[in-house]
Scaffold this motif. Structure first.
Motif, PDB file in Angstrom:
ATOM      1  N   VAL A   1       0.861  -1.188   0.000  1.00  0.00           N
ATOM      2  CA  VAL A   1       0.000   0.000   0.000  1.00  0.00           C
ATOM      3  C   VAL A   1       0.894   1.232   0.000  1.00  0.00           C
ATOM      4  O   VAL A   1       1.862   1.295   0.766  1.00  0.00           O
ATOM      5  CB  VAL A   1      -0.930   0.029   1.237  1.00  0.00           C
ATOM      6  CG1 VAL A   1      -1.769   1.312   1.254  1.00  0.00           C
ATOM      7  CG2 VAL A   1      -1.837  -1.194   1.259  1.00  0.00           C
ATOM      8  N   SER A   2       0.595   2.188  -0.843  1.00  0.00           N
ATOM      9  CA  SER A   2       1.360   3.435  -0.873  1.00  0.00           C
ATOM     10  C   SER A   2       0.980   4.317   0.314  1.00  0.00           C
ATOM     11  O   SER A   2      -0.202   4.563   0.565  1.00  0.00           O
ATOM     12  CB  SER A   2       1.095   4.182  -2.180  1.00  0.00           C
ATOM     13  OG  SER A   2       1.648   5.482  -2.127  1.00  0.00           O
ATOM     14  N   TYR A   3       1.990   4.788   1.059  1.00  0.00           N
ATOM     15  CA  TYR A   3       1.726   5.660   2.202  1.00  0.00           C
ATOM     16  C   TYR A   3       1.000   6.925   1.768  1.00  0.00           C
ATOM     17  O   TYR A   3       0.042   7.361   2.419  1.00  0.00           O
ATOM     18  CB  TYR A   3       3.052   6.015   2.893  1.00  0.00           C
ATOM     19  CG  TYR A   3       2.900   6.982   4.044  1.00  0.00           C
ATOM     20  CD1 TYR A   3       2.701   6.514   5.338  1.00  0.00           C
ATOM     21  CD2 TYR A   3       2.962   8.368   3.847  1.00  0.00           C
ATOM     22  CE1 TYR A   3       2.563   7.388   6.403  1.00  0.00           C
ATOM     23  CE2 TYR A   3       2.823   9.248   4.910  1.00  0.00           C
ATOM     24  CZ  TYR A   3       2.622   8.751   6.183  1.00  0.00           C
ATOM     25  OH  TYR A   3       2.473   9.638   7.236  1.00  0.00           O
ATOM     26  N   ARG A   4       1.445   7.509   0.674  1.00  0.00           N
ATOM     27  CA  ARG A   4       0.873   8.790   0.243  1.00  0.00           C
ATOM     28  C   ARG A   4      -0.577   8.643  -0.205  1.00  0.00           C
ATOM     29  O   ARG A   4      -1.410   9.501   0.051  1.00  0.00           O
ATOM     30  CB  ARG A   4       1.728   9.380  -0.888  1.00  0.00           C
ATOM     31  CG  ARG A   4       3.111   9.832  -0.440  1.00  0.00           C
ATOM     32  CD  ARG A   4       3.921  10.413  -1.600  1.00  0.00           C
ATOM     33  NE  ARG A   4       5.202  10.946  -1.153  1.00  0.00           N
ATOM     34  CZ  ARG A   4       6.290  10.225  -0.970  1.00  0.00           C
ATOM     35  NH1 ARG A   4       6.248   8.926  -1.201  1.00  0.00           N
ATOM     36  NH2 ARG A   4       7.416  10.777  -0.561  1.00  0.00           N
ATOM     37  N   VAL A   5      -0.865   7.539  -0.874  1.00  0.00           N
ATOM     38  CA  VAL A   5      -2.233   7.322  -1.364  1.00  0.00           C
ATOM     39  C   VAL A   5      -3.142   6.815  -0.246  1.00  0.00           C
ATOM     40  O   VAL A   5      -4.313   7.172  -0.162  1.00  0.00           O
ATOM     41  CB  VAL A   5      -2.224   6.318  -2.535  1.00  0.00           C
ATOM     42  CG1 VAL A   5      -3.635   5.992  -2.997  1.00  0.00           C
ATOM     43  CG2 VAL A   5      -1.411   6.879  -3.697  1.00  0.00           C
ATOM     44  N   GLY A   6      -2.598   6.012   0.643  1.00  0.00           N
ATOM     45  CA  GLY A   6      -3.392   5.469   1.737  1.00  0.00           C
ATOM     46  C   GLY A   6      -4.209   4.266   1.326  1.00  0.00           C
ATOM     47  O   GLY A   6      -4.105   3.754   0.213  1.00  0.00           O
ATOM     48  N   PHE A   7      -5.053   3.814   2.228  1.00  0.00           N
ATOM     49  CA  PHE A   7      -5.880   2.628   2.022  1.00  0.00           C
ATOM     50  C   PHE A   7      -7.155   3.046   1.298  1.00  0.00           C
ATOM     51  O   PHE A   7      -8.007   3.729   1.856  1.00  0.00           O
ATOM     52  CB  PHE A   7      -6.213   1.987   3.371  1.00  0.00           C
ATOM     53  CG  PHE A   7      -6.671   0.564   3.282  1.00  0.00           C
ATOM     54  CD1 PHE A   7      -5.767  -0.477   3.381  1.00  0.00           C
ATOM     55  CD2 PHE A   7      -8.012   0.260   3.102  1.00  0.00           C
ATOM     56  CE1 PHE A   7      -6.186  -1.795   3.310  1.00  0.00           C
ATOM     57  CE2 PHE A   7      -8.446  -1.048   3.034  1.00  0.00           C
ATOM     58  CZ  PHE A   7      -7.530  -2.082   3.136  1.00  0.00           C
ATOM     59  N   GLN A   8      -7.296   2.644   0.025  1.00  0.00           N
ATOM     60  CA  GLN A   8      -8.412   3.055  -0.810  1.00  0.00           C
ATOM     61  C   GLN A   8      -9.488   1.967  -0.884  1.00  0.00           C
ATOM     62  O   GLN A   8      -9.312   0.854  -0.386  1.00  0.00           O
ATOM     63  CB  GLN A   8      -7.909   3.360  -2.223  1.00  0.00           C
ATOM     64  CG  GLN A   8      -6.857   4.453  -2.270  1.00  0.00           C
ATOM     65  CD  GLN A   8      -7.406   5.797  -1.825  1.00  0.00           C
ATOM     66  OE1 GLN A   8      -8.325   6.338  -2.427  1.00  0.00           O
ATOM     67  NE2 GLN A   8      -6.834   6.330  -0.752  1.00  0.00           N
ATOM     68  N   ALA A   9     -10.598   2.337  -1.527  1.00  0.00           N
ATOM     69  CA  ALA A   9     -11.702   1.379  -1.685  1.00  0.00           C
ATOM     70  C   ALA A   9     -11.233   0.134  -2.433  1.00  0.00           C
ATOM     71  O   ALA A   9     -11.644  -0.990  -2.123  1.00  0.00           O
ATOM     72  CB  ALA A   9     -12.865   2.037  -2.416  1.00  0.00           C
ATOM     73  N   GLY A  10     -10.334   0.331  -3.437  1.00  0.00           N
ATOM     74  CA  GLY A  10      -9.810  -0.811  -4.185  1.00  0.00           C
ATOM     75  C   GLY A  10      -9.034  -1.766  -3.304  1.00  0.00           C
ATOM     76  O   GLY A  10      -9.136  -2.992  -3.448  1.00  0.00           O
ATOM     77  N   ASP A  11      -8.243  -1.212  -2.361  1.00  0.00           N
ATOM     78  CA  ASP A  11      -7.515  -2.062  -1.415  1.00  0.00           C
ATOM     79  C   ASP A  11      -8.485  -2.865  -0.553  1.00  0.00           C
ATOM     80  O   ASP A  11      -8.267  -4.053  -0.297  1.00  0.00           O
ATOM     81  CB  ASP A  11      -6.629  -1.194  -0.510  1.00  0.00           C
ATOM     82  CG  ASP A  11      -5.497  -0.534  -1.271  1.00  0.00           C
ATOM     83  OD1 ASP A  11      -4.664  -1.260  -1.822  1.00  0.00           O
ATOM     84  OD2 ASP A  11      -5.464   0.711  -1.329  1.00  0.00           O
TER      85      ASP A  11
END
Length: 609
Positions: free
Chosen positions: A170-180
């Protein structure tokens, strides 16, 4: 604890027996098993959203820029990385869907990474060695969830259950998204408790500690999806290449953990136990072959003819069993569409009722988000559990019928041999026990078929260590269990995984409602229409996949029962077969040697258990 060196010693003792027997199938299995013992393998799979940095991490783990990295999504197919100590530089291959390998250039390989061809199942890269001398590792870099094609989806359904370690990025900058969220729930359906799951939070700024709020948020969401707390690593870029384009990520601690996990006592015990069981099965195969040769030399013509008649009769029973299996699975396949259509209709009624409860909702955005993120996935899970229960009942009934037919067939076979060729009765009893074992677990031949396939050893995905950890339920004589990792349990897991992915995709259609302003009556009506559309999309997607998995399960049952009858009929005597020039005393000495090895192996296995 049995060690690899002990297992090698047993193979050394078995080798002269195999040479004396000089049978092609036995020789191939011996070489295959020897290779698996000498070079045991581990499976590590990289997963994550598109552009989360998986490929950069792989390059850092390998301490070389071997896979292409770019700002745009880069990996469009599954890339398998293996080591080969006999080469001095990387070698590149494309694995075709017929399991054959085609060597390609570096330029062709890089092109196929981003633009895969339809006749390729995945790419394979051989390197001279892994860091720290790790041997037998098969490392898979996969496309991001956002670019996951249906073909790759099927691949992951096979890779994830066979994995020793799953690394999710998981990218720290993007964070935990709906796709994740949706992808991890999908992965969670396929994971078993023996798989080591590692969460990697990538591209974190300096300094970021484990108690960082963003880190804790990602950890929390991941634990919620998997229902267990993952091991986690926060990775930071420590510089770029000389062109300032490719980031260098510090992955030393992560690599150490991977190595420790693969070399852990628990995994080594599981691997060695599995290999020892395969050895024991192989020694039993040798003993049966030798005993059959002894009896063949002593059998009268009348006994040989009686055996031939009995084998023809039991072969006819095989046709009856296969007809039952095919008929049952055809019925199940035909009912799949109506089963899921009814499930969708029931879910629609529950969700529509929730939407029209006007006193609950003050804003359409609130209602839409609740339906998409909570009610749709929850209803899909509830309906899937009901459908799984239906399949379990149907398959348990099939199991009872097969059990009855096989028991009757073997009893009649045993009785006929006892009356017409009593000399062969002990051998028939041993073969019957072996045939039943083939139905009860994943034997050496099944492991060989899955690992090798049409493309030879290494073409498929089969993890001996996972086989050692599995408590495989019997296909004859016992009820299927949700907790056992047999073919039925895998089938049920795939239903859940497919449904999770399908409902996530289907649920996106209801978001359209949010972008328009309606009065309460209008937006509720529009939302309900979109819910109906989403559930129909879900049904269509899942029905196709479940039918395909039913077909695979049917073929698996046909294969297992064929192996049962093949073992039972192996007692037959073919006049055209070339008899080995072995004297009776030589055969007896070989039998005693095999028995000695089998007994020692059995004692070692019982101590382990």
């Amino acid at each position: 604890m049995l060690t690899i060196e002990q297992l090698k010693q047993y193979m050394y003792e078995l080798e002269p027996i195999v040479k004396n027997i000089d049978d092609d199938q036995i020789t191939v299995l011996f070489r295959f098993l020897s290779e698996r013992i000498s070079y045991p393998e581990s499976f590590v799979v990289m997963l994550g959203e598109t552009s989360s940095g998986k490929t950069s991490i792989v390059n850092s783990l390998l301490q070389q820029d071997i896979l292409g990295v770019s700002a745009a999504p880069n990996t469009g197919t599954v890339i398998e990385i293996m080591n080969d100590p006999d080469i001095t530089s990387p070698e590149y291959y494309a694995l075709h869907r017929n399991a054959t390998l085609e060597q390609v250039t570096k330029q062709e390989f890089d092109s196929l990474c981003t633009r895969p061809e339809s006749h390729h199942s995945r790419l394979r890269l051989f390197i001279p060695s892994f860091p720290s001398g790790v041997e037998g590792l098969r490392l898979f870099d996969t496309p991001g969830y956002g670019s996951l094609h249906k073909e790759h989806d099927e691949v992951l359904k096979e890779f994830i259950p066979n994995s020793d370690i799953v690394i999710y990025v998981v990218s720290y900058r993007v964070g935990f998204q709906a796709g994740d969220y949706e992808f991890l729930r999908y992965v969670g359906e396929l994971l078993d408790s023996s798989t080591d799951f590692i969460l990697v939070i990538n591209r974190a700024p300096k300094p970021v500690m484990d108690n960082d709020l963003r880190v804790q948020e990602i950890l929390g969401y991941t634990a919620d999806c998997l229902h267990r707390k993952p091991v986690s690593f926060v990775l930071q870029s420590v510089g770029f290449d000389e062109k300032g384009e490719k980031p260098y990520i510090e992955t030393g601690r992560l690599w150490e953990y991977i190595q420790q996990s693969l070399e852990s006592e628990q995994r080594q015990r599981a691997l060695q136990r599995a290999l020892a069981n395969y050895q024991y099965e192989f020694s039993f195969m040798l003993q049966t072959w030798l005993e059959k040769e002894v009896l063949r030399n002593r059998a009268t013509q009348a006994e040989k003819e009686a055996i031939a008649r009995a084998v023809i009769k039991i072969s006819d029973k095989e046709k009856d069993v296969h007809n039952l299996i095919c008929t049952t699975f055809a019925k199940l396949s035909n009912k799949v569409e109506s089963i899921f259509a009814n499930a969708a209709a029931n879910s629609y009624a529950v969700i529509a009722s929730e939407v029209t409860a006007t006193d609950k909702w003050t804003m359409q955005e609130e209602c839409t988000a609740f339906i998409q993120q909570h009610m749709l996935p929850r209803q899909a899970r509830i309906r899937c559990r009901e459908i799984e229960d239906y399949f379990v009942i149907e398959l348990e009934d099939l199991d009872k019928q097969i059990n009855s037919m096989l028991n009757t067939a073997m009893e009649e076979f045993d009785t006929e041999i006892k009356l017409e060729a009593p000399l062969f009765e002990p051998l028939v009893r041993n073969i019957g026990q072996k045939a039943a074992k083939h139905l009860a677990d994943e034997g050496l031949k099944v492991f060989f078929a899955r690992f090798g396939g049409a493309g030879g050893a290494g073409a498929g995905v089969a993890n001996a260590a996972k086989a050692g950890l599995k408590n495989i339920g019997e296909l004859v004589g016992k009820k299927f269990s949700r907790e056992t990792h047999n073919a039925v349990a895998v089938f049920l897991k795939k239903i859940g995984a497919t449904s999770t992915r399908a409902i996530a995709i289907a649920g996106t259609v209801i978001v359209e409602v949010v972008f328009y302003t309606y009065d309460a009556n209008t937006w509720q009506k529009k939302l309900i229409e979109k819910i109906d559309e989403a559930l129909k999309d879900w049904t269509q997607e899942v029905v196709v996949s479940v039918r395909k998995d039913l077909s695979s399960l049917r073929d698996y049952n046909l294969m297992k029962t064929s192996e049962y009858f093949r073992e039972a009929s192996s007692i037959s005597y073919n006049e055209e077969e070339i008899l080995r020039n072995l004297e009776s005393n030589q055969l007896q000495n070989l039998i005693e040697d095999v028995q000695s090895i089998s007994q020692r192996l059995r004692i070692e296995i019982e101590v382990e258990d």
